[in-house]
Design a protein around this motif. Structure first.
Motif, short mmCIF file in Angstrom:
data_model
loop_
_atom_site.label_atom_id
_atom_site.label_comp_id
_atom_site.label_asym_id
_atom_site.label_seq_id
_atom_site.Cartn_x
_atom_site.Cartn_y
_atom_site.Cartn_z
N VAL A 1 -15.79 5.02 -7.18
CA VAL A 1 -15.70 5.54 -8.54
C VAL A 1 -16.04 4.42 -9.50
O VAL A 1 -15.45 3.32 -9.41
N SER A 2 -16.97 4.66 -10.41
CA SER A 2 -17.31 3.66 -11.44
C SER A 2 -17.54 4.29 -12.79
O SER A 2 -17.76 3.58 -13.77
N VAL A 3 -17.50 5.62 -12.88
CA VAL A 3 -17.72 6.34 -14.13
C VAL A 3 -16.43 7.01 -14.56
O VAL A 3 -15.70 7.57 -13.73
N GLY A 4 -16.12 6.94 -15.85
CA GLY A 4 -14.89 7.55 -16.35
C GLY A 4 -13.65 6.83 -15.89
O GLY A 4 -12.63 7.47 -15.63
N ILE A 5 -13.73 5.53 -15.81
CA ILE A 5 -12.61 4.72 -15.32
C ILE A 5 -12.55 3.44 -16.14
O ILE A 5 -13.58 2.84 -16.46
N GLU A 6 -11.34 3.03 -16.54
CA GLU A 6 -11.17 1.86 -17.39
C GLU A 6 -10.27 0.80 -16.76
O GLU A 6 -10.65 -0.35 -16.65
N LYS A 7 -9.07 1.20 -16.36
CA LYS A 7 -8.13 0.23 -15.79
C LYS A 7 -7.27 0.90 -14.72
O LYS A 7 -6.14 1.29 -14.96
N PRO A 8 -7.80 1.05 -13.51
CA PRO A 8 -7.04 1.70 -12.43
C PRO A 8 -5.99 0.76 -11.86
O PRO A 8 -6.30 -0.16 -11.11
N THR A 9 -4.75 1.00 -12.19
CA THR A 9 -3.68 0.08 -11.79
C THR A 9 -2.96 0.50 -10.52
O THR A 9 -2.32 -0.32 -9.87
N GLY A 10 -3.04 1.77 -10.15
CA GLY A 10 -2.36 2.24 -8.95
C GLY A 10 -3.19 3.29 -8.24
O GLY A 10 -3.82 4.13 -8.90
N ILE A 11 -3.22 3.26 -6.90
CA ILE A 11 -3.95 4.25 -6.12
C ILE A 11 -3.05 4.74 -4.99
O ILE A 11 -2.12 4.05 -4.57
N ALA A 12 -3.33 5.95 -4.49
CA ALA A 12 -2.57 6.53 -3.38
C ALA A 12 -3.47 7.52 -2.65
O ALA A 12 -4.28 8.21 -3.27
N LEU A 13 -3.31 7.60 -1.34
CA LEU A 13 -4.12 8.49 -0.50
C LEU A 13 -3.34 9.74 -0.13
O LEU A 13 -2.14 9.67 0.18
N ASP A 14 -4.03 10.88 -0.17
CA ASP A 14 -3.51 12.13 0.37
C ASP A 14 -4.23 12.34 1.70
O ASP A 14 -5.39 12.75 1.74
N TYR A 15 -3.55 12.03 2.81
CA TYR A 15 -4.18 12.07 4.12
C TYR A 15 -4.49 13.49 4.59
O TYR A 15 -5.35 13.68 5.45
N ILE A 16 -3.80 14.49 4.04
CA ILE A 16 -4.00 15.87 4.48
C ILE A 16 -5.20 16.50 3.77
O ILE A 16 -6.10 17.05 4.40
N LYS A 17 -5.26 16.41 2.46
CA LYS A 17 -6.36 17.02 1.71
C LYS A 17 -7.53 16.06 1.51
O LYS A 17 -8.51 16.41 0.84
N LYS A 18 -7.42 14.85 2.06
CA LYS A 18 -8.51 13.87 2.00
C LYS A 18 -8.90 13.57 0.56
O LYS A 18 -10.03 13.76 0.12
N ARG A 19 -7.92 13.08 -0.19
CA ARG A 19 -8.14 12.72 -1.59
C ARG A 19 -7.60 11.34 -1.88
O ARG A 19 -6.72 10.84 -1.16
N LEU A 20 -8.11 10.75 -2.94
CA LEU A 20 -7.56 9.51 -3.45
C LEU A 20 -7.15 9.74 -4.90
O LEU A 20 -7.98 10.16 -5.72
N TYR A 21 -5.89 9.48 -5.19
CA TYR A 21 -5.37 9.60 -6.55
C TYR A 21 -5.31 8.21 -7.19
O TYR A 21 -5.10 7.21 -6.48
N TRP A 22 -5.46 8.15 -8.51
CA TRP A 22 -5.26 6.89 -9.21
C TRP A 22 -4.75 7.14 -10.63
O TRP A 22 -4.97 8.21 -11.20
N VAL A 23 -4.05 6.15 -11.15
CA VAL A 23 -3.58 6.17 -12.54
C VAL A 23 -4.36 5.13 -13.32
O VAL A 23 -4.63 4.04 -12.83
N ASP A 24 -4.73 5.48 -14.55
CA ASP A 24 -5.51 4.60 -15.42
C ASP A 24 -4.65 4.27 -16.63
O ASP A 24 -4.33 5.15 -17.44
N SER A 25 -4.25 3.00 -16.76
CA SER A 25 -3.33 2.61 -17.83
C SER A 25 -4.01 2.54 -19.19
O SER A 25 -3.33 2.57 -20.22
#
Length: 697
Positions: A401-425
């Motif tokens: 991910v490089s578009v629509g992102i400013e400061k990703p401070t935390g990430i987490a994986l959803d192993y079941i639905k195959k997703r990556l979540y992140w918070v942007d401060s």
């Protein structure tokens, strides 16, 4: 052809004329007689928009009898109804839905002609969904059509009102055909959707990624939500809930680490008297948590068992740990160092370590691993900010991910639905993306509750994050962004966060054990390979031809797996951190003597030092800089010497030319000295004597 309006025409002629016109042109419905002020035309006449009355026989004659073209308007009126289209040179009517649908319905093919389709594309409908479009271009209320009263100026809203198109071939509908006051429309049973206005096909409801919180199974005409192994469906909410033991949350709170019951909001201290606990990870199998300490410049571990509160430092010489993640299958820990600009891994006891990436990292922060697929993910808040993905062996690095992102401070994986979540401060938003980075979506936005988020975790149908400014931990439904909850308020400085439950780290295949890998140093999962694993060596060493044992590196260009990636290195990122032997000892380097930190017996082993320290051939960055400076200095001195040599050669040649000219002048033009030249100052006398001496030779 025109004449003055006759207010009182002969009644017999009017009746006969009206019947004739109605039979030929259908003017009783197509051309109603409007009023224009006080002027009214006869029944055998047409009232023009400019107030003139013309004979009805002149309508649609191709001539402008009204002098305002009003008698030539709406002349293409057909008997196909408002939803029909009259094929040219025929009496065949087709539905307007069949126009420009890629299939030729008129024998002449006019319904698919380029001119017609271009006009339809450039002239969108001008009426709303609950309005009827008259042939004259007017819009009237849909309920006013076919009410036995002409509301359109041309009466087109009352044409063909008694026609039921569904009686002929079911209106060409594959399933249901609904007859409307004007026209008809096709409909589908539940679970099917209309594809081309006529045909119904099965709907894949599972295309909606948020329809089910875990597994979605598409069925003919329907779908069903299922739960992954270890979860069971809640009978009231229909969501998947973890079975077995009760989950709890662990949060680093700067000076301590707390265990929080997620249902009753009860606190329990796991470790206290700390100074700088930040990032957090866990190993469920051994009931161990790992955290980083900024002031200690290291990574620590302890048990979650309240009866075992022994704290050990497993790694030193971590300048500024940004994030840590435990590989619970292969027993490794990965971490980022935002000051050294590196991403590294080590065994859980800290005895073996390896720098995985040291280029193109500006300010790496959070990190997450997926041992099943063999990939790791990390965030970088440097400019430009991004989230990257690579194999856990250091191969296949790319930007996720490089578009629509400013400061990703935390990430987490959803192993079941195959997703990556992140918070942007900076954007104050919670996002997710698929693991290929093909799309990302916003889940929740709030400058108040996402003011300065740090840690992030996902479990069941909720997302949890810590907020440094809010001094609390929040949660929200991660599929709809609803039901915001303050889980733990009044914290000091919440940062790292994990949900402690066995389903957070599912047991998957260990390829290093399965394939009986005999790696001398480290064995890690390796995507894109047939054997699914790879052996890694310490920094400064590379695998030999067998791929299992390590040897001294001879080619500096082949230092690590990341060299195979087409990634350019910026100058400031090429500074690896050199580990001194003193720093490698967690006991002697720990600045916080008040912490109950003990050293594991394994750490007394010299292997605790980084691979760079054990390799005498390895050159530190300072030595490399000095060598580079010496080379530059030698080059500059050589250039100066060459230039001086050239100047001296030129001077010698010039001197010989001067001497030759003087001798030549003596042979061809002797100089006669006068006696008065001897009466001069001492300096000039010396010059004269010198000249006489030269000339007397």
């Amino acid at each position: 052809m025109s004449k003055p309006c006759s207010p009182n025409p002969a009644s017999g002629f009017a009746i006969a004329f009206t019947v004739t016109i109605s039979f030929q042109l259908g003017l009783t419905t197509a051309f109603p007689q409007p009023r224009h002020g006080d002027v009214q035309c006869g029944e055998n006449e047409f009232l023009c928009l400019n107030g003139r009355c013309v004979s009805a026989l002149t309508l649609c004659s191709g001539r402008d009898d009204c002098n305002d073209q009003s008698d030539e308007r709406n002349c293409s009126v057909s008997g196909c109804g408002p939803h029909g289209f009259l094929c040219s040179n025929s009496t065949v009517c087709i539905s307007k839905n069949q126009l420009c649908d890629g299939h030729q319905d008129c024998a002449s093919g006019v319904d698919e002609s380029d001119d017609l389709c271009e006009k339809r594309a450039l002239q969108p409908e001008g009426c709303g969904e609950l309005e009827f479009l008259c042939r004259s271009g007017q819009c009237i209320e849909l309920q006013s059509a076919c009410d036995n009263f002409p509301d359109c100026s041309d009466g087109s809203d009352e044409v063909n009102c008694d026609r039921n198109e569904c009686l002929v071939a079911n209106g060409q509908c594959s399933d249901y055909c609904w007859d409307l006051p004007l026209g008809y429309e096709c409909a589908c049973p539940t679970g099917l959707e209309l594809i081309n206005h006529f045909t119904c096909e099965d709907v894949d409801e599972c295309r909606n990624p948020d329809l089910c919180d875990q597994i979605c199974l598409n069925l003919p005409g329907s779908y069903v939500c299922e739960c992954s192994q270890g979860y069971q469906k809640d009978t009231h909410t229909g969501t998947c809930q973890a079975a077995g033991e009760e989950p709890f949350m662990i949060v680093t709170n700067r000076g301590d680490i707390k265990s929080i019951n997620m249902n009753r909001t009860e606190y329990l201290e796991i470790a206290d008297r700390l100074q700088s606990a930040t990032a957090l990870s866990m190993d469920i199998t051994s009931s161990t948590i790992f955290w980083s300490g900024d002031k200690h410049h290291g990574i620590f571990r302890t048990s979650v068992d309240p009866n075992r509160k022994e704290i050990r430092q497993i790694l030193g010489d971590v300048q500024s740990p940004g994030g840590i993640a435990v590989d619970w299958i292969y027993s490794h820990i990965y971490w980022t160092d935002s000051r050294a600009r590196t991403l590294s891994l080590a065994t859980l006891d800290g005895l073996k370590r390896k720098t995985l990436f040291s280029t193109n990292l500006r300010e790496p922060t959070a990190i997450a691993v997926d041992p099943e697929s063999g990939f790791l993910y990390w965030a970088d808040i440097g400019k430009p900010a991004k989230i990257e993905k690579a194999g856990m062996n250091g191969v296949g690095r790319r930007i996720l991910v490089s578009v629509g992102i400013e400061k990703p401070t935390g990430i987490a994986l959803d192993y079941i639905k195959k997703r990556l979540y992140w918070v942007d401060s900076d954007l104050h938003e919670l996002y997710y993306t698929d693991l290929d980075g093909l799309y990302h979506r916003s889940v929740f936005h709030s400058p108040k509750y996402l003011a300065n988020p740090f840690g992030l975790a996902v479990f069941e149908d909720r997302a949890y994050w810590s907020d440094v400014d809010g001094k609390a931990v929040y949660s929200i439904n991660r599929f709809g962004g609803a039901n915001l909850t303050i889980l733990t308020p009044n914290l000091t400085e919440p940062r790292g966060l994990v949900v402690f439950h066995r389903l957070m780290q599912p047991i998957v295949q260990n390829w290093c054990v399965e394939e009986h890998a005999a790696c001398e140093y480290l064995c890690v999962p390796a995507p894109y390979t047939e054997q699914h694993h790879m052996c890694l060596c310490p920094d400064g060493m590379i695998p030999n031809r067998t791929g299992h044992t390590c040897e001294k590196e001879t080619d500096p260009a082949a230092t690590s797996p990341e060299q195979t990636d087409p990634v350019t290195t910026s100058p400031e990122q090429a500074d690896p951190v050199t580990t001194s032997p003193e720093q490698a000892d967690p006991v002697t380097t720990s600045p916080e003597q008040t912490d109950p930190v003990t050293t594991s017996p394994e750490q007394a082993d010299p292997v605790t030092a980084s691979p760079e320290q054990t390799d005498p051939v390895t050159t530190s960055p300072e030595q490399a800089d000095l060598k580079q400076l010496d080379a530059v200095s030698v080059g500059v001195i050589a250039v100066i010497v060459i230039l001086l040599g050239i100047v001296m050669c030129c001077a010698a040649v010039h001197w010989r030319m001067i001497v030759g000219q003087v001798k030549t002048s003596r042979f061809y033009s002797p100089v006669h000295l006068h006696t008065e030249n001897s009466i001069i100052c001492n300096a000039q006398r010396k010059d004269t004597v010198s000249q006489q001496f030269l000339l007397s030779e």
